[in-house]
Write a protein that holds these residues in place. Structure first.
Motif, PDB file in Angstrom:
ATOM      1  N   CYS A  52       0.809  -1.239   0.000  1.00  0.00           N
ATOM      2  CA  CYS A  52       0.000   0.000   0.000  1.00  0.00           C
ATOM      3  C   CYS A  52       0.838   1.282   0.000  1.00  0.00           C
ATOM      4  O   CYS A  52       1.933   1.312   0.553  1.00  0.00           O
ATOM      5  CB  CYS A  52      -0.883   0.023   1.247  1.00  0.00           C
TER       6      CYS A  52
ATOM      7  N   ILE B  90      -7.229   2.207   0.441  1.00  0.00           N
ATOM      8  CA  ILE B  90      -6.496   1.301  -0.449  1.00  0.00           C
ATOM      9  C   ILE B  90      -6.336  -0.111   0.140  1.00  0.00           C
ATOM     10  O   ILE B  90      -6.590  -1.079  -0.564  1.00  0.00           O
ATOM     11  CB  ILE B  90      -5.207   1.965  -0.967  1.00  0.00           C
TER      12      ILE B  90
ATOM     13  N   ASN C 244      11.612  -1.847   1.166  1.00  0.00           N
ATOM     14  CA  ASN C 244      12.026  -2.589  -0.032  1.00  0.00           C
ATOM     15  C   ASN C 244      12.251  -4.079   0.201  1.00  0.00           C
ATOM     16  O   ASN C 244      11.854  -4.899  -0.624  1.00  0.00           O
ATOM     17  CB  ASN C 244      13.315  -1.975  -0.602  1.00  0.00           C
TER      18      ASN C 244
ATOM     19  N   VAL D 113      -0.325  -0.446  -5.090  1.00  0.00           N
ATOM     20  CA  VAL D 113      -0.690   0.941  -5.398  1.00  0.00           C
ATOM     21  C   VAL D 113       0.427   1.826  -4.868  1.00  0.00           C
ATOM     22  O   VAL D 113       0.824   1.698  -3.700  1.00  0.00           O
ATOM     23  CB  VAL D 113      -2.033   1.345  -4.750  1.00  0.00           C
TER      24      VAL D 113
ATOM     25  N   ALA E 140       8.430   2.137  -7.647  1.00  0.00           N
ATOM     26  CA  ALA E 140       8.156   0.899  -6.925  1.00  0.00           C
ATOM     27  C   ALA E 140       7.265  -0.012  -7.761  1.00  0.00           C
ATOM     28  O   ALA E 140       7.517  -1.220  -7.869  1.00  0.00           O
ATOM     29  CB  ALA E 140       7.499   1.221  -5.586  1.00  0.00           C
TER      30      ALA E 140
ATOM     31  N   HIS F 137       8.985  -1.853 -10.636  1.00  0.00           N
ATOM     32  CA  HIS F 137       9.905  -2.841 -10.070  1.00  0.00           C
ATOM     33  C   HIS F 137       9.120  -4.084  -9.616  1.00  0.00           C
ATOM     34  O   HIS F 137       9.471  -5.222  -9.936  1.00  0.00           O
ATOM     35  CB  HIS F 137      10.659  -2.204  -8.894  1.00  0.00           C
TER      36      HIS F 137
ATOM     37  N   MET G  66      -0.369   3.145 -10.463  1.00  0.00           N
ATOM     38  CA  MET G  66       0.790   4.007 -10.191  1.00  0.00           C
ATOM     39  C   MET G  66       0.474   5.492 -10.340  1.00  0.00           C
ATOM     40  O   MET G  66      -0.655   5.904 -10.143  1.00  0.00           O
ATOM     41  CB  MET G  66       1.929   3.547 -11.085  1.00  0.00           C
ATOM     42  N   GLY G  67       1.483   6.263 -10.663  1.00  0.00           N
ATOM     43  CA  GLY G  67       1.418   7.725 -10.601  1.00  0.00           C
ATOM     44  C   GLY G  67       0.475   8.369 -11.602  1.00  0.00           C
ATOM     45  O   GLY G  67      -0.118   7.698 -12.454  1.00  0.00           O
ATOM     46  N   ALA G  68       0.363   9.672 -11.482  1.00  0.00           N
ATOM     47  CA  ALA G  68      -0.647  10.369 -12.273  1.00  0.00           C
ATOM     48  C   ALA G  68      -0.252  11.818 -12.527  1.00  0.00           C
ATOM     49  O   ALA G  68       0.571  12.393 -11.802  1.00  0.00           O
ATOM     50  CB  ALA G  68      -1.970  10.334 -11.539  1.00  0.00           C
TER      51      ALA G  68
ATOM     52  N   PHE H 294       2.510  15.816  -6.563  1.00  0.00           N
ATOM     53  CA  PHE H 294       1.887  15.218  -5.376  1.00  0.00           C
ATOM     54  C   PHE H 294       1.916  16.165  -4.179  1.00  0.00           C
ATOM     55  O   PHE H 294       2.327  15.827  -3.074  1.00  0.00           O
ATOM     56  CB  PHE H 294       2.570  13.880  -5.027  1.00  0.00           C
TER      57      PHE H 294
HETATM   58  P1  NAD Z   1       5.666   4.559  -2.907  1.00  0.00           P
HETATM   59  O1  NAD Z   1       5.824   3.864  -4.217  1.00  0.00           O
HETATM   60  O2  NAD Z   1       6.789   5.334  -2.379  1.00  0.00           O
HETATM   61  O3  NAD Z   1       5.282   3.479  -1.788  1.00  0.00           O
HETATM   62  C1  NAD Z   1       4.267   2.526  -2.016  1.00  0.00           C
HETATM   63  C2  NAD Z   1       4.674   1.205  -1.379  1.00  0.00           C
HETATM   64  O4  NAD Z   1       5.802   0.663  -2.064  1.00  0.00           O
HETATM   65  C3  NAD Z   1       5.064   1.337   0.074  1.00  0.00           C
HETATM   66  O5  NAD Z   1       4.461   0.279   0.781  1.00  0.00           O
HETATM   67  C4  NAD Z   1       6.579   1.269   0.058  1.00  0.00           C
HETATM   68  O6  NAD Z   1       7.089   0.646   1.215  1.00  0.00           O
HETATM   69  C5  NAD Z   1       6.881   0.442  -1.172  1.00  0.00           C
HETATM   70  N1  NAD Z   1       8.097   0.873  -1.874  1.00  0.00           N
HETATM   71  C6  NAD Z   1       8.509   2.145  -2.100  1.00  0.00           C
HETATM   72  N2  NAD Z   1       9.632   2.160  -2.835  1.00  0.00           N
HETATM   73  C7  NAD Z   1       9.961   0.882  -3.086  1.00  0.00           C
HETATM   74  C8  NAD Z   1      11.005   0.244  -3.815  1.00  0.00           C
HETATM   75  N3  NAD Z   1      11.973   0.940  -4.405  1.00  0.00           N
HETATM   76  N4  NAD Z   1      11.024  -1.101  -3.865  1.00  0.00           N
HETATM   77  C9  NAD Z   1      10.058  -1.819  -3.272  1.00  0.00           C
HETATM   78  N5  NAD Z   1       9.046  -1.267  -2.570  1.00  0.00           N
HETATM   79  C10 NAD Z   1       8.979   0.058  -2.481  1.00  0.00           C
HETATM   80  O7  NAD Z   1       4.338   5.459  -3.041  1.00  0.00           O
HETATM   81  P2  NAD Z   1       3.749   6.485  -1.980  1.00  0.00           P
HETATM   82  O8  NAD Z   1       4.619   7.687  -1.951  1.00  0.00           O
HETATM   83  O9  NAD Z   1       3.435   5.804  -0.718  1.00  0.00           O
HETATM   84  O10 NAD Z   1       2.358   6.852  -2.688  1.00  0.00           O
HETATM   85  C11 NAD Z   1       2.211   7.913  -3.588  1.00  0.00           C
HETATM   86  C12 NAD Z   1       2.137   7.405  -5.011  1.00  0.00           C
HETATM   87  O11 NAD Z   1       1.072   6.488  -5.143  1.00  0.00           O
HETATM   88  C13 NAD Z   1       1.844   8.508  -6.008  1.00  0.00           C
HETATM   89  O12 NAD Z   1       2.641   8.308  -7.147  1.00  0.00           O
HETATM   90  C14 NAD Z   1       0.374   8.303  -6.349  1.00  0.00           C
HETATM   91  O13 NAD Z   1      -0.029   8.771  -7.611  1.00  0.00           O
HETATM   92  C15 NAD Z   1       0.286   6.825  -6.283  1.00  0.00           C
HETATM   93  N6  NAD Z   1      -1.079   6.382  -6.100  1.00  0.00           N
HETATM   94  C16 NAD Z   1      -1.705   5.829  -7.165  1.00  0.00           C
HETATM   95  C17 NAD Z   1      -3.007   5.424  -7.050  1.00  0.00           C
HETATM   96  C18 NAD Z   1      -3.724   4.816  -8.203  1.00  0.00           C
HETATM   97  O14 NAD Z   1      -4.743   4.180  -7.987  1.00  0.00           O
HETATM   98  N7  NAD Z   1      -3.220   4.957  -9.414  1.00  0.00           N
HETATM   99  C19 NAD Z   1      -3.687   5.575  -5.827  1.00  0.00           C
HETATM  100  C20 NAD Z   1      -2.987   6.137  -4.745  1.00  0.00           C
HETATM  101  C21 NAD Z   1      -1.677   6.533  -4.900  1.00  0.00           C
END
Ligand code: NAD
Length: 519
Positions: free
Chosen positions: A170, A178, A229, A247, A252, A255, A271-273, A405
């Motif tokens: 998440c 989520i 990670n 999400v 991330a 990957h 992912m992102g938007a 963001f």
């Molecule tokens: P993030 O990618 O930093 O973290 C999300 C999850 O991934 C976390 O649980 C984190 O521990 C893990 N993670 C982070 N980097 C990682 C890596 N290098 N390797 C493995 N795992 C990793 O995202 P965030 O900052 O928590 O959330 C914001 C992002 O989420 C924004 O880009 C937003 O647009 C996106 N988002 C998308 C939706 C959608 O439905 N499209 C909904 C909500 C948020």
């Protein structure tokens, strides 16, 4: 390890989840139905983004604990998959009731850990609650198909079976919604689950897990592990995990999509938007400006469906009016009932937002409203960014290409609807897009030609309710089965077809080695 007994069913309305009553800041794992403190000595502080106070500490779940969680889920699967669907649904009925009763507690926890306003936090819970409500009708959603007499005396039917152990990873921005997009659908389909909440705000997931256990979810059906990670990679690599819901950011998400699908898992990766709002000259001005301000600055711009870019078609006068409205917004700690927006998640997030704004200015954008230096009295340590508006932004600027963001609205101009559609479609993301107009012809053209998962016509944040699916195109989504709705059920189930023959077979039929064909 210490064992945290589940609190009795009377939750207090305070933000503290029940394990805090043991005076520990440490967030436990949930393994096999028990809330257990991790043996790991490493943990990450969860900070209140308005005050920097340490709200809780998230352990980095050890590999052994992770393996125990997967093994508990695997063990629980054999009886859970055979639990009647009506019984599984009934647990969701109970869960939706408990979520309603604990709405304030969940919202306060979200505001404390994530920063958004209490009202917005309630919306976060409510939009997740609707997925639980939808899961209450899983028997109908999971129905198979039947064709009688596909060949003489032979019928074929299909069954949607659960996959086994599924997993969810998440983001921080919707701490309740989520997780609730993920595990309720998965477990009601008969799967068991390993959830990894965001390390930045795990509290809502933990409260929801307590409620799910209280609702009757058997031990091992839902498990929770923590970390960053390493634990994510362990999820991707574990052969007992069959599907990964993700999400979060593109770094991330891509990957995880690559690593988990290389191990043969199903992956859905949201992912992102960079969501655009296109405003035509015939739009209802007041309603449109209100919508733009709400969708640009709500949740301090930290929604994946935030409308972060406005494209004005043949008009630039509205920018000033936008500024007036944005200036009137109140920035404060999310628990202040008057607050319109709270802080952003972290100091690093604030820094990144400010840097992207500066890069826009450096490359020629005009700053119409600058919220970077805002100070909130009493909360000087908070990660606050006030509403910020940039105009004259062009598609080659960093502040346009990157997802900011944060509470930053970018204004662009186009001479025609075609040009506006081209701008949106050339952007690498394709999460949401909205058109503001009173022309049905323009609306129809937009919805046909626009490359985005969620399209709004005079609706700024068109997040679909759970009987549809949350989608995304281009870089905003990887995978092929989306979250919730019919696609969500398909994601968490696999099809088995059964072809059965019941007829009296003549003993004189003999042996035929030819491929059977319909008779
Ligand atoms: P993030 O990618 O930093 O973290 C999300 C999850 O991934 C976390 O649980 C984190 O521990 C893990 N993670 C982070 N980097 C990682 C890596 N290098 N390797 C493995 N795992 C990793 O995202 P965030 O900052 O928590 O959330 C914001 C992002 O989420 C924004 O880009 C937003 O647009 C996106 N988002 C998308 C939706 C959608 O439905 N499209 C909904 C909500 C948020």
């Amino acid at each position: 390890p210490r064992i945290f007994a589940l609190a009795n069913s009377q939750f207090s309305t305070a933000a503290e989840p029940s394990w805090r009553h043991g005076n520990s800041l440490r967030v436990p794992n949930l393994i096999g139905g028990r809330f257990v403190d991790s043996e790991s000595s490493d943990s990450i502080d969860v900070l209140n983004p308005a005050t920097q106070e340490v709200v809780s500490q998230v352990p980095l779940t050890t590999n052994d604990e992770f393996k125990s969680a997967v093994s508990a889920a695997k063990q629980a699967f054999s009886s859970w998959r055979n639990t009647p669907i009506t019984a599984r649904q009934r647990i969701m009925f109970k869960l939706q009731d408990l979520i309603r009763k604990n709405m304030d507690k969940l919202a306060l926890n979200i505001t404390t850990e994530q920063g958004k306003t209490l009202k917005d936090a309630q919306g976060d819970v409510f939009r997740g609650l609707e997925v639980v409500e939808h899961a209450c009708g899983m028997a109908t959603l999971q129905m198979g198909e039947y064709v009688s007499n596909v060949s003489s005396g032979i019928d074929t039917y299909s069954i949607r079976e659960p996959l086994g152990v599924c997993s969810g990873i998440c983001p921080f921005n919707f701490p309740a919604m989520i997780p609730l997009w993920m595990f309720p659908v998965a477990v009601t389909c008969g799967n068991t689950f390993v959830l990894k909440p965001s390390e930045k705000d795990p509290g809502a997931s933990m409260i929801l897990a307590e409620l799910a256990v209280e609702a009757g979810l058997p031990n091992g059906v839902l498990n929770i592990v923590h970390g960053t990670n390493d634990i994510v990679n362990a999820i991707c690599d574990d052969d007992d995990i069959k599907a990964v819901s993700f999400v979060g950011s593109n770094t991330a998400g891509m990957h995880i999509y690559g690593r988990a699908s290389a191990r043969g898992k199903r992956v859905q990766s949201n992912m992102g938007a960079k969501n655009h709002g296109v405003v035509l000259h015939d739009a209802n001005v007041d309603a449109t400006l209100n919508a733009l301000v709400a969708a640009g600055f709500g949740a301090a711009g930290q929604r994946c469906m935030a409308l972060s870019t406005v494209v004005f078609v043949g008009d630039s006068k509205s920018e000033e009016k936008l500024v007036e409205r944005a200036k009137a917004l109140k920035v404060n700690i999310g628990t202040d009932p008057e607050a319109d927006l709270g802080p952003v998640i972290s100091k690093q997030a604030k820094e990144r937002i400010c840097k992207l704004v500066q890069s826009g200015i450096n490359s020629g954008a005009k700053v119409l409203l600058d919220g970077r230096a805002i100070k909130v009295p009493g909360y000087e340590q908070g990660n606050f960014v006030g509403p910020t508006i940039l105009s004259d932004v062009t598609a080659d600027m960093e502040c346009y290409k990157e997802e900011i963001f944060g509470p930053v609205l970018i204004c662009m101009k186009a001479d025609s609807l075609e040009e506006a559609i081209n701008i949106v479609n050339r952007n690498k993301y394709g999460n949401g897009a909205a058109l503001f107009t009173t022309s049905g012809v323009a609306a129809r053209k937009f919805q046909t030609e626009i490359e985005a998962g969620q399209v709004g016509i005079n609706v700024p944040i068109p997040v679909p309710l759970p009987f549809f699916s949350f989608t995304g195109s281009k870089a905003s989504f990887a995978g092929d089965l989306n979250f919730y709705g019919k696609a969500g059920v398909q994601f968490f189930t696999q099809i088995k077809t059964v072809t059965q023959q019941w007829k009296d077979l003549p003993s004189s039929a003999g042996v035929s080695l030819a491929m059977p064909t319909s008779q």
